[in-house]
Design a protein around this motif. Sequence first.
Motif, PDB file in Angstrom:
ATOM      1  N   GLY A 126       0.809  -1.212   0.000  1.00  0.00           N
ATOM      2  CA  GLY A 126       0.000   0.000   0.000  1.00  0.00           C
ATOM      3  C   GLY A 126       0.840   1.259   0.000  1.00  0.00           C
ATOM      4  O   GLY A 126       0.503   2.252   0.654  1.00  0.00           O
ATOM      5  N   ALA A 127       1.951   1.244  -0.746  1.00  0.00           N
ATOM      6  CA  ALA A 127       2.913   2.342  -0.684  1.00  0.00           C
ATOM      7  C   ALA A 127       2.793   3.319  -1.845  1.00  0.00           C
ATOM      8  O   ALA A 127       3.467   4.353  -1.840  1.00  0.00           O
ATOM      9  N   ASP A 128       1.957   2.997  -2.837  1.00  0.00           N
ATOM     10  CA  ASP A 128       1.938   3.788  -4.073  1.00  0.00           C
ATOM     11  C   ASP A 128       0.597   4.476  -4.264  1.00  0.00           C
ATOM     12  O   ASP A 128      -0.458   3.825  -4.215  1.00  0.00           O
ATOM     13  N   LEU A 129       0.635   5.780  -4.496  1.00  0.00           N
ATOM     14  CA  LEU A 129      -0.573   6.558  -4.741  1.00  0.00           C
ATOM     15  C   LEU A 129      -0.710   6.861  -6.225  1.00  0.00           C
ATOM     16  O   LEU A 129       0.282   7.176  -6.889  1.00  0.00           O
ATOM     17  N   PRO A 130      -1.938   6.785  -6.763  1.00  0.00           N
ATOM     18  CA  PRO A 130      -2.116   7.090  -8.194  1.00  0.00           C
ATOM     19  C   PRO A 130      -1.579   8.459  -8.589  1.00  0.00           C
ATOM     20  O   PRO A 130      -0.934   8.602  -9.629  1.00  0.00           O
ATOM     21  N   LEU A 131      -1.825   9.481  -7.751  1.00  0.00           N
ATOM     22  CA  LEU A 131      -1.374  10.821  -8.095  1.00  0.00           C
ATOM     23  C   LEU A 131       0.149  10.888  -8.158  1.00  0.00           C
ATOM     24  O   LEU A 131       0.715  11.514  -9.064  1.00  0.00           O
ATOM     25  N   CYS A 132       0.804  10.224  -7.215  1.00  0.00           N
ATOM     26  CA  CYS A 132       2.275  10.216  -7.231  1.00  0.00           C
ATOM     27  C   CYS A 132       2.801   9.432  -8.433  1.00  0.00           C
ATOM     28  O   CYS A 132       3.796   9.822  -9.054  1.00  0.00           O
ATOM     29  N   GLY A 133       2.133   8.337  -8.767  1.00  0.00           N
ATOM     30  CA  GLY A 133       2.549   7.554  -9.925  1.00  0.00           C
ATOM     31  C   GLY A 133       2.449   8.354 -11.213  1.00  0.00           C
ATOM     32  O   GLY A 133       3.332   8.291 -12.074  1.00  0.00           O
ATOM     33  N   ALA A 134       1.372   9.134 -11.350  1.00  0.00           N
ATOM     34  CA  ALA A 134       1.198   9.962 -12.542  1.00  0.00           C
ATOM     35  C   ALA A 134       2.224  11.093 -12.561  1.00  0.00           C
ATOM     36  O   ALA A 134       2.810  11.408 -13.599  1.00  0.00           O
ATOM     37  N   ALA A 135       2.465  11.715 -11.409  1.00  0.00           N
ATOM     38  CA  ALA A 135       3.412  12.822 -11.342  1.00  0.00           C
ATOM     39  C   ALA A 135       4.829  12.353 -11.619  1.00  0.00           C
ATOM     40  O   ALA A 135       5.607  13.044 -12.283  1.00  0.00           O
ATOM     41  N   CYS A 136       5.178  11.162 -11.133  1.00  0.00           N
ATOM     42  CA  CYS A 136       6.518  10.621 -11.344  1.00  0.00           C
ATOM     43  C   CYS A 136       6.809  10.428 -12.828  1.00  0.00           C
ATOM     44  O   CYS A 136       7.936  10.600 -13.282  1.00  0.00           O
ATOM     45  N   GLY A 137       5.793  10.087 -13.605  1.00  0.00           N
ATOM     46  CA  GLY A 137       5.972   9.883 -15.036  1.00  0.00           C
ATOM     47  C   GLY A 137       5.727  11.125 -15.867  1.00  0.00           C
ATOM     48  O   GLY A 137       5.855  11.088 -17.094  1.00  0.00           O
ATOM     49  N   GLY A 138       5.347  12.231 -15.231  1.00  0.00           N
ATOM     50  CA  GLY A 138       5.054  13.443 -15.984  1.00  0.00           C
ATOM     51  C   GLY A 138       3.773  13.354 -16.782  1.00  0.00           C
ATOM     52  O   GLY A 138       3.630  14.022 -17.812  1.00  0.00           O
ATOM     53  N   HIS A 139       2.811  12.586 -16.291  1.00  0.00           N
ATOM     54  CA  HIS A 139       1.552  12.387 -17.010  1.00  0.00           C
ATOM     55  C   HIS A 139       0.548  13.457 -16.566  1.00  0.00           C
ATOM     56  O   HIS A 139      -0.342  13.219 -15.739  1.00  0.00           O
ATOM     57  N   THR A 140       0.699  14.647 -17.137  1.00  0.00           N
ATOM     58  CA  THR A 140      -0.022  15.819 -16.651  1.00  0.00           C
ATOM     59  C   THR A 140      -1.530  15.677 -16.775  1.00  0.00           C
ATOM     60  O   THR A 140      -2.279  16.066 -15.861  1.00  0.00           O
ATOM     61  N   GLU A 141      -2.018  15.132 -17.880  1.00  0.00           N
ATOM     62  CA  GLU A 141      -3.464  15.014 -18.045  1.00  0.00           C
ATOM     63  C   GLU A 141      -4.057  14.016 -17.062  1.00  0.00           C
ATOM     64  O   GLU A 141      -5.191  14.185 -16.597  1.00  0.00           O
ATOM     65  N   VAL A 142      -3.320  12.962 -16.722  1.00  0.00           N
ATOM     66  CA  VAL A 142      -3.797  12.031 -15.697  1.00  0.00           C
ATOM     67  C   VAL A 142      -3.831  12.736 -14.351  1.00  0.00           C
ATOM     68  O   VAL A 142      -4.773  12.565 -13.561  1.00  0.00           O
ATOM     69  N   VAL A 143      -2.811  13.531 -14.062  1.00  0.00           N
ATOM     70  CA  VAL A 143      -2.786  14.297 -12.815  1.00  0.00           C
ATOM     71  C   VAL A 143      -4.015  15.193 -12.726  1.00  0.00           C
ATOM     72  O   VAL A 143      -4.690  15.253 -11.690  1.00  0.00           O
ATOM     73  N   ARG A 144      -4.337  15.875 -13.813  1.00  0.00           N
ATOM     74  CA  ARG A 144      -5.517  16.745 -13.808  1.00  0.00           C
ATOM     75  C   ARG A 144      -6.794  15.941 -13.595  1.00  0.00           C
ATOM     76  O   ARG A 144      -7.699  16.378 -12.869  1.00  0.00           O
ATOM     77  N   ALA A 145      -6.874  14.774 -14.222  1.00  0.00           N
ATOM     78  CA  ALA A 145      -8.061  13.934 -14.052  1.00  0.00           C
ATOM     79  C   ALA A 145      -8.210  13.476 -12.602  1.00  0.00           C
ATOM     80  O   ALA A 145      -9.314  13.497 -12.040  1.00  0.00           O
TER      81      ALA A 145
END
Length: 521
Positions: A75-94
């Motif tokens: 339980g160590a990984d958050l979706p928002l952090c995963g998206a931010a780590c990859g630079g997935h800006t539109e996923v971050v916005r979603a």
Amino acid sequence: MTGEPTAGVQGLFAAVYGGAQDTVVQLLRAGVPAEATDEDGQSALYLAAVSDEPGVARLLLAAGADPDRASGEDGADLPLCGAACGGHTEVVRALLAGGAQPDRREAFGFTAVAWAVVQGFADTLEALLEHGADPDLPGPGGERPLVLAARRGSPAAVRALLRHGAGLHDEGAREAALAEALRWSALDVEHELRAGLRHAYGDGYGTVVRRIVADGSQSVLVELVRDDGTPVAGREQQTGHAAVATVLEAELAVATPYEELALRALRCGDPERDDWLESVAALWRRGDEETFQSVAAWCASDDPLRRAFAADALGRLGSAPAHGTQDANGDAGAGPFTARAVALLGELSRTAEEPEPACAAVRALGRCGDPSALPEILRHAGHPDGGVRRSVALALREVLAAAPGADGGAVRALVALSGDAWASVRAGAVPALAGVPADAAELREALAARLDDPDAGTAAWAAYGLAVRQDARAVDALARILAEEDPAGHARATALDAVRYVPDGEDRLRLESTLPRRSHA
């Protein structure tokens, strides 16, 4: 869910991974839970986040997936952090629109802001800050985001943090970031990355180094490889530390010595990079007589790159103030140094033997926006170096934009440059020609000759210029560009803007309903 995933869950994960939105919808409607996890405890939403699938993420969120649910066995990984780590800006916005909390921490104290900063994704960082992420919330090890961005060497990330108030209520944050930027400015980034990798993995590997220039900064990637070329590990970092220092000094009202600002630009050696641009901007912001005299003195340097830097700075100092007045003809008012800057730049452009200072002087003359600079600019319209001719086209565009009533042979020169053998020269001349208020047969024919230019952007501007003049030859070119060019590209955007100038009727309706035939990767 626990245990072995069902066939429906397996199908959902396969669809998420492949970005098959229709299949995701079908499986969710069939009862597969949006909160489904795989055998490793990874959630479907987390997979969408790290796979850069914003559409899938929105579907899962709409179906009830928790945007803040931690993923993975521990339980160590958050979706928002995963998206931010990859630079997935539109996923971050979603995810943020779906209710994700921007400042939650995952393993090792990372926040989404910290991930975006250390990975150098300024657009992603901007999205997080726009949605209320704390610009001062410490990341791993208690380090401030501003310090992390300074170490990264990302001027764009530093600017984003400062725009959102980083350091305003965190005493010493900006000073600490400046100290970090200055420390790294004195280091060889490639050497530091190589040493860090060898300390972590030993000396038994070869190294491969790549340098990538993008978004105003150069990134250095150092990889350790085995004898067969197989990568073992790598580290990557930007090199905009000098620009970061200049930005932070401006925020802290630190008066950097003139020579240091010049050296920061010259060490970078590229007028398109932030280290150069921020030094020029710092000189422009001072805008006093002492600054002008220091810059003027550099025009006599034996170093062509220093003369190019002097020209760039003179162009900014000679430009009209940001909120300048206009004269009776609607032309922008001159700045306090305009006349002297134009005289110095004219002399520099005439005496420059190397292309670099010649290009810089001509572009700077254009930046001054003064019609009196036109003769010196036009003097170089037939220069043998294509880069100088391109500078002429760009300079003429700036002067004519600042003083629409001016000509003095500028339009005739742009007509000639619009047919230049160099694509980059045409790309500078045609937009300038399209924006000229005048209308003449020679001008129209020059634009029409570029409707089939190999560069789509140039062709789009040619069609724009004809559309503004209500010339029917624009219609077919606009239809072709709207149908064939990248839906998110500049050429199609220019064509769309041009459609409003096409008279109401069948042609206008056809253009307004033209959709792109294919998407572009």
